[in-house]
Scaffold this motif. Structure first.
Motif, PDB file in Angstrom:
ATOM      1  N   SER A  28       0.835  -1.217   0.000  1.00  0.00           N
ATOM      2  CA  SER A  28       0.000   0.000   0.000  1.00  0.00           C
ATOM      3  C   SER A  28       0.863   1.257   0.000  1.00  0.00           C
ATOM      4  O   SER A  28       0.582   2.215  -0.724  1.00  0.00           O
ATOM      5  CB  SER A  28      -0.925   0.022   1.226  1.00  0.00           C
ATOM      6  OG  SER A  28      -1.878  -0.995   1.134  1.00  0.00           O
ATOM      7  N   GLN A  57      -4.949  -0.984  -4.808  1.00  0.00           N
ATOM      8  CA  GLN A  57      -4.718  -0.836  -3.370  1.00  0.00           C
ATOM      9  C   GLN A  57      -6.012  -1.089  -2.576  1.00  0.00           C
ATOM     10  O   GLN A  57      -5.987  -1.763  -1.542  1.00  0.00           O
ATOM     11  CB  GLN A  57      -4.178   0.562  -3.068  1.00  0.00           C
ATOM     12  CG  GLN A  57      -3.642   0.685  -1.650  1.00  0.00           C
ATOM     13  CD  GLN A  57      -3.136   2.083  -1.339  1.00  0.00           C
ATOM     14  OE1 GLN A  57      -2.792   2.837  -2.239  1.00  0.00           O
ATOM     15  NE2 GLN A  57      -3.088   2.427  -0.081  1.00  0.00           N
ATOM     16  N   ALA A  58      -7.125  -0.575  -3.070  1.00  0.00           N
ATOM     17  CA  ALA A  58      -8.402  -0.783  -2.361  1.00  0.00           C
ATOM     18  C   ALA A  58      -8.748  -2.271  -2.334  1.00  0.00           C
ATOM     19  O   ALA A  58      -9.138  -2.811  -1.297  1.00  0.00           O
ATOM     20  CB  ALA A  58      -9.510   0.025  -3.037  1.00  0.00           C
ATOM     21  N   GLN A  93      -6.657  -4.111   0.180  1.00  0.00           N
ATOM     22  CA  GLN A  93      -7.073  -3.913   1.577  1.00  0.00           C
ATOM     23  C   GLN A  93      -8.322  -4.730   1.895  1.00  0.00           C
ATOM     24  O   GLN A  93      -8.456  -5.262   2.995  1.00  0.00           O
ATOM     25  CB  GLN A  93      -7.326  -2.429   1.839  1.00  0.00           C
ATOM     26  CG  GLN A  93      -6.066  -1.619   1.609  1.00  0.00           C
ATOM     27  CD  GLN A  93      -5.856  -0.550   2.671  1.00  0.00           C
ATOM     28  OE1 GLN A  93      -6.616  -0.435   3.621  1.00  0.00           O
ATOM     29  NE2 GLN A  93      -4.818   0.232   2.515  1.00  0.00           N
ATOM     30  N   LEU A  94      -9.233  -4.844   0.917  1.00  0.00           N
ATOM     31  CA  LEU A  94     -10.438  -5.645   1.150  1.00  0.00           C
ATOM     32  C   LEU A  94     -10.078  -7.097   1.456  1.00  0.00           C
ATOM     33  O   LEU A  94     -10.629  -7.720   2.349  1.00  0.00           O
ATOM     34  CB  LEU A  94     -11.354  -5.607  -0.076  1.00  0.00           C
ATOM     35  CG  LEU A  94     -12.254  -4.387  -0.229  1.00  0.00           C
ATOM     36  CD1 LEU A  94     -12.996  -4.440  -1.548  1.00  0.00           C
ATOM     37  CD2 LEU A  94     -13.266  -4.325   0.908  1.00  0.00           C
ATOM     38  N   PHE A 126      -6.726  -6.970   4.606  1.00  0.00           N
ATOM     39  CA  PHE A 126      -7.022  -6.382   5.922  1.00  0.00           C
ATOM     40  C   PHE A 126      -8.433  -6.724   6.403  1.00  0.00           C
ATOM     41  O   PHE A 126      -8.682  -6.869   7.583  1.00  0.00           O
ATOM     42  CB  PHE A 126      -6.891  -4.845   5.878  1.00  0.00           C
ATOM     43  CG  PHE A 126      -5.477  -4.329   5.762  1.00  0.00           C
ATOM     44  CD1 PHE A 126      -4.389  -5.191   5.782  1.00  0.00           C
ATOM     45  CD2 PHE A 126      -5.242  -2.971   5.648  1.00  0.00           C
ATOM     46  CE1 PHE A 126      -3.088  -4.706   5.679  1.00  0.00           C
ATOM     47  CE2 PHE A 126      -3.944  -2.471   5.550  1.00  0.00           C
ATOM     48  CZ  PHE A 126      -2.870  -3.346   5.556  1.00  0.00           C
ATOM     49  N   MET A 127      -9.385  -6.799   5.478  1.00  0.00           N
ATOM     50  CA  MET A 127     -10.791  -6.879   5.896  1.00  0.00           C
ATOM     51  C   MET A 127     -11.357  -8.298   5.853  1.00  0.00           C
ATOM     52  O   MET A 127     -12.527  -8.503   6.164  1.00  0.00           O
ATOM     53  CB  MET A 127     -11.641  -5.942   5.029  1.00  0.00           C
ATOM     54  CG  MET A 127     -11.292  -4.475   5.245  1.00  0.00           C
ATOM     55  SD  MET A 127     -12.162  -3.347   4.161  1.00  0.00           S
ATOM     56  CE  MET A 127     -13.769  -3.248   4.923  1.00  0.00           C
TER      57      MET A 127
END
Lengths: 203, 101
Positions: free
Chosen positions: B20, B52-53, B56-57, B60-61
Motif C-alpha cells: 500500500s 490498493q483498495a 485492503q479488502l 485487511f478486511m
C-alpha cells in the motif's frame, strides 16, 4: 441470546454464534450502502471540480506534503487495526487493546492534520461558500472526516467494553465490526487521495 | 478460510501495508514528477488506487472469510458497479451535450 445455543468453537470468537455471523454480514451490507453514499459525493465533486467561480484553484490550496502525512497516518492506522484483530484472534486481550489505542492515536493525528488543513484553506479565502469546487470538496472531505471522528468515539466505547468484559464472542464481534469500519475509512481515503488531491495537482 | 490463531506473525498484513505504501508513493511520484498527459496519469493512478483498495479488502478486511464470504464478495462487486454508474454516469451526463454550456 436466543441463537447462542449453537456455538462453533472451531471458528474465531466473532464467528462462533449465528447471531454474531449475521451481525458481521449485516455490517458488510451497511458498508455497501456507505460506498454508494461516498460515490454520490465523488460524483458531485467530479462534476464541479473545475467550477472555481474566480476563487482559489486546487493548486492554490492543496499542500502535497500535508496530504502525504495524512495519507500515511490513515494507512498506518488501517494496518495497526489489522494487527489488533490479528492479536484478538490469538486471544491476546492486552495486545488487542494496545494496538487499538495506537490505531486511535494515529486516527486522532489524521483528524488534527485535517482540521489544520481546513483552517489553512479558510485563511486562503477558500470556504464552502466560495465556489462549487470548494462546496463539493468540503462536503466530500467533511463527510469522511466526520466518519473518522465517529469511528474514534465508537472504538473508544468498544475498548471500554473490552476492559470491563474481556474477550467474549460478543465483544470480539463488536471489535471485528469497528475494525471493518476503520479499514473502510482508509479505502475511501485512497480514492480521495487519488481523485481529489493528486488529480488536482497533476502538472 | 484460513484461521490465524496459530500464526505468530501477521505476514499478510505486513505485505499489504508495504505494498500500500509503495502504491501510494508511486501514484504521488507519477503525478508530480512525470510529464505524461493528464489522461494517462489519471488512468495510471486510478488503476493503482483500485489495486490498493482491492488489496485492503482481501488482506485487511477478510472479505472472503467465513460462511458468508461469497455473499460479501457479491455485495462488494455490486457496490463497485453502483459506484461506476453513479460517478461515471453523473460526470458523463453533466459535462457533455447541453449540460456543458
Amino acid at each position: 441470546m436466543i441463537m447462542s445455543a449453537k456455538v462453533d468453537t472451531s471458528l474465531p470468537l466473532e464467528y462462533q454464534t449465528e447471531q454474531d455471523r449475521m451481525n458481521i454480514l449485516g455490517f458488510w451490507v451497511f458498508l455497501g450502502a456507505e460506498i454508494v453514499l461516498f460515490a454520490t459525493l465523488f460524483g458531485v465533486y467530479g462534476v464541479l471540480y473545475e467550477r472555481f467561480a474566480g476563487g482559489p484553484t486546487h493548486k492554490d490550496i492543496f499542500v502535497i506534503k500535508d496530504v502525504m502525512i495524512q495519507t500515511v497516518l490513515l494507512l498506518t492506522s488501517s494496518f495497526t487495526m489489522g494487527i489488533a484483530i490479528f492479536e484478538m484472534r490469538r486471544h491476546n486481550l492486552k495486545g488487542l487493546i494496545i494496538w487499538l489505542v495506537i490505531t486511535l492515536a494515529l486516527g486522532a493525528g489524521f483528524l488534527f492534520m485535517e482540521i489544520n488543513e481546513f483552517i489553512h484553506y479558510a485563511h486562503e479565502g477558500a470556504t464552502m461558500q466560495t465556489s462549487a469546487f470548494l462546496s463539493s470538496l468540503f462536503v466530500l472531505l467533511g463527510t469522511h472526516g466526520a466518519h473518522v471522528t465517529l469511528g474514534i468515539g465508537w472504538a473508544t466505547m468498544v475498548i471500554i467494553q473490552l476492559l470491563k468484559r474481556g474477550l467474549t464472542p460478543t465483544t470480539a464481534r463488536k471489535t471485528f465490526i469497528i475494525g471493518l469500519y476503520w479499514h473502510f475509512l482508509d479505502v475511501v481515503w485512497i480514492f480521495i487521495f487519488t481523485f481529489v488531491y493528486l488529480k488536482g495537482l497533476v502538472a | 478460510m484460513e484461521h490465524q490463531q496459530s500464526k505468530s506473525f501477521p505476514i499478510s498484513h505486513v505485505i499489504g501495508f508495504v505494498v500500500s505504501l509503495v502504491l501510494t508513493f508511486a501514484a504521488a511520484g507519477i503525478t508530480l514528477k512525470t510529464n505524461l498527459s493528464f489522461k494517462v496519469i489519471m488512468w495510471i493512478i486510478g488503476s493503482l488506487a483500485v489495486i490498493q483498495a482491492g488489496m485492503q479488502l482481501f488482506m485487511f478486511m477478510h472479505l472472503r472469510e467465513g460462511e458468508d464470504g461469497k455473499t460479501n464478495l457479491v455485495n462488494m462487486i455490486y457496490a463497485v458497479f453502483m459506484v461506476i454508474v453513479i460517478v461515471v454516469g453523473s460526470i458523463w451526463v453533466l459535462t457533455s451535450g447541453h449540460a456543458a454550456h
